[in-house]
Design a protein around this motif. Structure first.
Motif, PDB file in Angstrom:
ATOM      1  N   ILE A  59      76.985  -5.594  63.619  1.00 30.78           N
ATOM      2  CA  ILE A  59      78.005  -5.072  62.716  1.00 30.78           C
ATOM      3  C   ILE A  59      79.366  -5.448  63.273  1.00 30.78           C
ATOM      4  O   ILE A  59      79.629  -5.284  64.470  1.00 30.78           O
ATOM      5  CB  ILE A  59      77.848  -3.549  62.519  1.00 30.78           C
ATOM      6  N   ALA A  72      70.165  -6.544  64.889  1.00 29.71           N
ATOM      7  CA  ALA A  72      71.170  -6.261  63.871  1.00 29.71           C
ATOM      8  C   ALA A  72      72.547  -6.282  64.518  1.00 29.71           C
ATOM      9  O   ALA A  72      72.679  -5.982  65.700  1.00 29.71           O
ATOM     10  CB  ALA A  72      70.916  -4.906  63.221  1.00 29.71           C
ATOM     11  N   THR A 125      68.690  -0.108  59.600  1.00 31.97           N
ATOM     12  CA  THR A 125      70.082  -0.053  59.161  1.00 31.97           C
ATOM     13  C   THR A 125      70.988   0.177  60.370  1.00 31.97           C
ATOM     14  O   THR A 125      70.806   1.153  61.105  1.00 31.97           O
ATOM     15  CB  THR A 125      70.309   1.067  58.143  1.00 31.97           C
ATOM     16  N   ILE A 126      71.939  -0.720  60.551  1.00 27.74           N
ATOM     17  CA  ILE A 126      72.920  -0.558  61.616  1.00 27.74           C
ATOM     18  C   ILE A 126      74.183   0.065  61.035  1.00 27.74           C
ATOM     19  O   ILE A 126      74.574  -0.236  59.905  1.00 27.74           O
ATOM     20  CB  ILE A 126      73.241  -1.916  62.290  1.00 27.74           C
ATOM     21  N   SER A 127      74.799   0.953  61.803  1.00 24.63           N
ATOM     22  CA  SER A 127      76.039   1.576  61.349  1.00 24.63           C
ATOM     23  C   SER A 127      76.877   1.948  62.574  1.00 24.63           C
ATOM     24  O   SER A 127      76.371   1.961  63.697  1.00 24.63           O
ATOM     25  CB  SER A 127      75.758   2.816  60.492  1.00 24.63           C
ATOM     26  N   THR A 147      77.517  -6.567  58.117  1.00 20.43           N
ATOM     27  CA  THR A 147      76.276  -6.443  58.876  1.00 20.43           C
ATOM     28  C   THR A 147      75.401  -7.685  58.741  1.00 20.43           C
ATOM     29  O   THR A 147      75.507  -8.443  57.772  1.00 20.43           O
ATOM     30  CB  THR A 147      75.473  -5.224  58.410  1.00 20.43           C
ATOM     31  N   ASN A 148      74.523  -7.838  59.715  1.00 22.61           N
ATOM     32  CA  ASN A 148      73.600  -8.959  59.744  1.00 22.61           C
ATOM     33  C   ASN A 148      72.309  -8.467  60.387  1.00 22.61           C
ATOM     34  O   ASN A 148      72.362  -7.715  61.369  1.00 22.61           O
ATOM     35  CB  ASN A 148      74.196 -10.113  60.557  1.00 22.61           C
ATOM     36  N   TYR A 149      71.161  -8.899  59.831  1.00 18.60           N
ATOM     37  CA  TYR A 149      69.873  -8.429  60.324  1.00 18.60           C
ATOM     38  C   TYR A 149      68.921  -9.586  60.581  1.00 18.60           C
ATOM     39  O   TYR A 149      68.949 -10.594  59.874  1.00 18.60           O
ATOM     40  CB  TYR A 149      69.219  -7.484  59.314  1.00 18.60           C
TER      41      TYR A 149
END
Length: 121
Positions: free
Chosen positions: A51, A49, A68-70, A57-59
């Motif tokens: 950001i 992932a 989930t990236i944050s 974002t991209n997965y």
């Protein structure tokens, strides 16, 4: 010098959850595009992932709807929330920071030391 320190890895049962953290220091976190990669023995490191500085974002297809990236720019920290973990998610997970500078878009990037995630019953 940018330093990245991952934490939060460990052993979890299939279907479980983990949250990885990456503490960033040595520069202004908010100007770096960030990502999580993973690697298993004998395989190339793969993007999990990413950001951007503006929060796009991209997965990888294999983790969409589960991970989930944050990022928290106030805390200089990158996160990866991993839910519904599967044995295939077992790998060393690496934090990555990248930025491009100047007319020729010179790339600067750094890696963390990695944190082991093992999904097994």
């Amino acid at each position: 010098q940018v330093q990245l320190v991952e934490s939060g890895g460990g052993l979890v049962q299939p279907g479980g959850s983990l949250r990885l953290s990456c503490a960033f220091s040595g520069s202004s976190f908010r100007i770096w595009n960030m990502g999580w990669y993973r690697q298993t023995p004998g395989k190339e490191r793969e993007l999990v992932a990413a950001i951007t500085v503006v929060g796009s974002t991209n997965y990888a297809d294999s983790v969409k709807d589960r991970f989930t990236i944050s990022r928290d720019n106030a805390k200089n920290t990158l996160y990866l929330q991993m839910n519904n973990l599967k044995p295939d998610d077992t790998a060393v997970y690496y934090c990555h920071a990248e930025k491009k500078v100047g007319f020729f878009a010179t790339t600067y990037d750094y890696w963390g030391q990695g944190t082991q995630v093992t999904v097994s019953s």
